[in-house]
Design an enzyme around this catalytic site. Structure first.
Site, PDB file in Angstrom:
ATOM      1  N   LYS A  11       0.845  -1.187  -0.007  1.00 45.27           N
ATOM      2  CA  LYS A  11       0.111  -0.122  -0.048  1.00 45.27           C
ATOM      3  C   LYS A  11       0.736   1.211  -0.101  1.00 45.27           C
ATOM      4  CE  LYS A  11      -4.070  -2.329   1.975  1.00 45.27           C
ATOM      5  NZ  LYS A  11      -5.269  -1.934   2.856  1.00 45.27           N
ATOM      6  N   TYR A  51     -12.115  -2.056  -4.945  1.00 43.21           N
ATOM      7  CA  TYR A  51     -12.617  -2.419  -3.769  1.00 43.21           C
ATOM      8  C   TYR A  51     -14.106  -2.374  -3.707  1.00 43.21           C
ATOM      9  CZ  TYR A  51      -8.142  -2.246  -1.205  1.00 43.21           C
ATOM     10  OH  TYR A  51      -6.916  -2.664  -0.557  1.00 43.21           O
ATOM     11  N   ASN A 114      -2.514  -0.457   6.334  1.00 47.28           N
ATOM     12  CA  ASN A 114      -1.866  -1.970   6.983  1.00 47.28           C
ATOM     13  C   ASN A 114      -0.840  -2.427   6.114  1.00 47.28           C
ATOM     14  OD1 ASN A 114      -3.721  -2.572   5.262  1.00 47.28           O
ATOM     15  ND2 ASN A 114      -4.942  -4.031   6.516  1.00 47.28           N
ATOM     16  N   HIS A 117      -2.381  -5.409   1.248  1.00 47.98           N
ATOM     17  CA  HIS A 117      -3.628  -5.988   1.067  1.00 47.98           C
ATOM     18  C   HIS A 117      -3.597  -7.769   0.770  1.00 47.98           C
ATOM     19  CE1 HIS A 117      -7.218  -6.994  -0.890  1.00 47.98           C
ATOM     20  NE2 HIS A 117      -6.822  -7.596  -2.004  1.00 47.98           N
ATOM     21  N   GLU A 128      -8.885 -10.381  -8.564  1.00 46.55           N
ATOM     22  CA  GLU A 128      -8.149  -9.429  -8.062  1.00 46.55           C
ATOM     23  C   GLU A 128      -6.847  -9.386  -9.106  1.00 46.55           C
ATOM     24  OE1 GLU A 128      -9.506  -8.903  -3.608  1.00 46.55           O
ATOM     25  OE2 GLU A 128      -7.548  -9.528  -3.953  1.00 46.55           O
TER      26      GLU A 128
HETATM   27  P1  CMP Z   1      -7.508  -4.989   2.766  1.00 52.50           P
HETATM   28  O1  CMP Z   1      -6.690  -6.418   2.994  1.00 52.50           O
HETATM   29  O2  CMP Z   1      -6.849  -4.121   1.648  1.00 52.50           O
HETATM   30  O3  CMP Z   1      -9.020  -5.051   2.138  1.00 52.50           O
HETATM   31  C1  CMP Z   1     -10.065  -4.177   2.772  1.00 52.50           C
HETATM   32  C2  CMP Z   1      -9.356  -3.105   3.537  1.00 52.50           C
HETATM   33  O4  CMP Z   1     -10.419  -2.085   4.029  1.00 52.50           O
HETATM   34  C3  CMP Z   1      -8.602  -3.580   4.531  1.00 52.50           C
HETATM   35  O5  CMP Z   1      -7.507  -4.234   4.207  1.00 52.50           O
HETATM   36  C4  CMP Z   1      -8.255  -2.296   5.269  1.00 52.50           C
HETATM   37  O6  CMP Z   1      -7.149  -1.600   5.058  1.00 52.50           O
HETATM   38  C5  CMP Z   1      -9.507  -1.418   5.043  1.00 52.50           C
HETATM   39  N1  CMP Z   1     -10.149  -1.052   6.210  1.00 52.50           N
HETATM   40  C6  CMP Z   1     -10.417   0.200   6.747  1.00 52.50           C
HETATM   41  N2  CMP Z   1     -11.161   0.063   7.672  1.00 52.50           N
HETATM   42  C7  CMP Z   1     -11.781  -1.151   7.913  1.00 52.50           C
HETATM   43  C8  CMP Z   1     -12.436  -1.601   8.984  1.00 52.50           C
HETATM   44  N3  CMP Z   1     -13.011  -1.269  10.139  1.00 52.50           N
HETATM   45  N4  CMP Z   1     -12.628  -3.149   8.839  1.00 52.50           N
HETATM   46  C9  CMP Z   1     -11.883  -3.752   7.814  1.00 52.50           C
HETATM   47  N5  CMP Z   1     -11.216  -3.333   7.017  1.00 52.50           N
HETATM   48  C10 CMP Z   1     -10.910  -1.925   6.931  1.00 52.50           C
END
Ligand code: CMP
Length: 139
Positions: A11, A51, A114, A117, A128
């Site tokens: 990310k 997304y 985070n 992904h 994806e």
């Molecule tokens: P990712 O694996 O990229 O898939 C969806 C993303 O939504 C997740 O990682 C998080 O970075 C983001 N996200 C933001 N807020 C939340 C939340 N409350 N719960 C889950 N995913 C979240």
């Protein structure tokens, strides 16, 4: 039967903080083979499309703005039972809850930023992967 590929992105925050090489190295050390990889950037519209499964969630707007805020690294990874193996390997979605030493614990700064992904199902791994890579870009 579970599939042998998953899809990942490094990310924007992890890229801008200079963690790209360390993250790729940790992914490889975890036994994930890189089948395809590119350094690219999502437009806001592309992030919304990527997304789309989350479009009713309260974090959709913020997440898609963040994911289009800078370059990312996209990759297809190969390993037995890849989706679950990678999810276990990178740690919990919220870096604060991730196990010590995992990619998200080491390099994530918030639930949104985070670090990486990871696909949540075999079906999404295929969708994806197809979003970023043609068949001839996979080795
Ligand atoms: P990712 O694996 O990229 O898939 C969806 C993303 O939504 C997740 O990682 C998080 O970075 C983001 N996200 C933001 N807020 C939340 C939340 N409350 N719960 C889950 N995913 C979240």
């Amino acid at each position: 039967m579970s599939g042998n590929i998953t899809f990942t992105m490094i990310k924007p925050t992890a890229i801008s903080k200079g963690y790209t090489g360390k993250i790729i190295d940790q992914v490889i050390r975890g036994g994930f083979r890189i089948k395809a990889m590119k350094y690219t950037r999502l437009s806001k519209k592309e992030a919304q499309r990527f997304y789309a499964v989350h479009k009713e969630r309260p974090f959709y707007e913020s997440l898609t703005t963040f994911m289009s805020s800078g370059p990312i690294v996209a990759a297809i990874l190969e390993k037995q039972n890849a989706v679950q193996a990678y999810r276990d390997y990178i740690g919990a979605t919220n870096p604060e809850e991730a196990e010590e030493g995992t990619i998200r614990k080491l390099y994530g700064t918030s639930i949104e930023a985070n670090a990486v992904h990871g696909s949540d199902s075999d079906e999404n791994a295929l969708v994806e992967s197809g979003f970023f890579f043609s068949e001839r870009e996979r080795y």
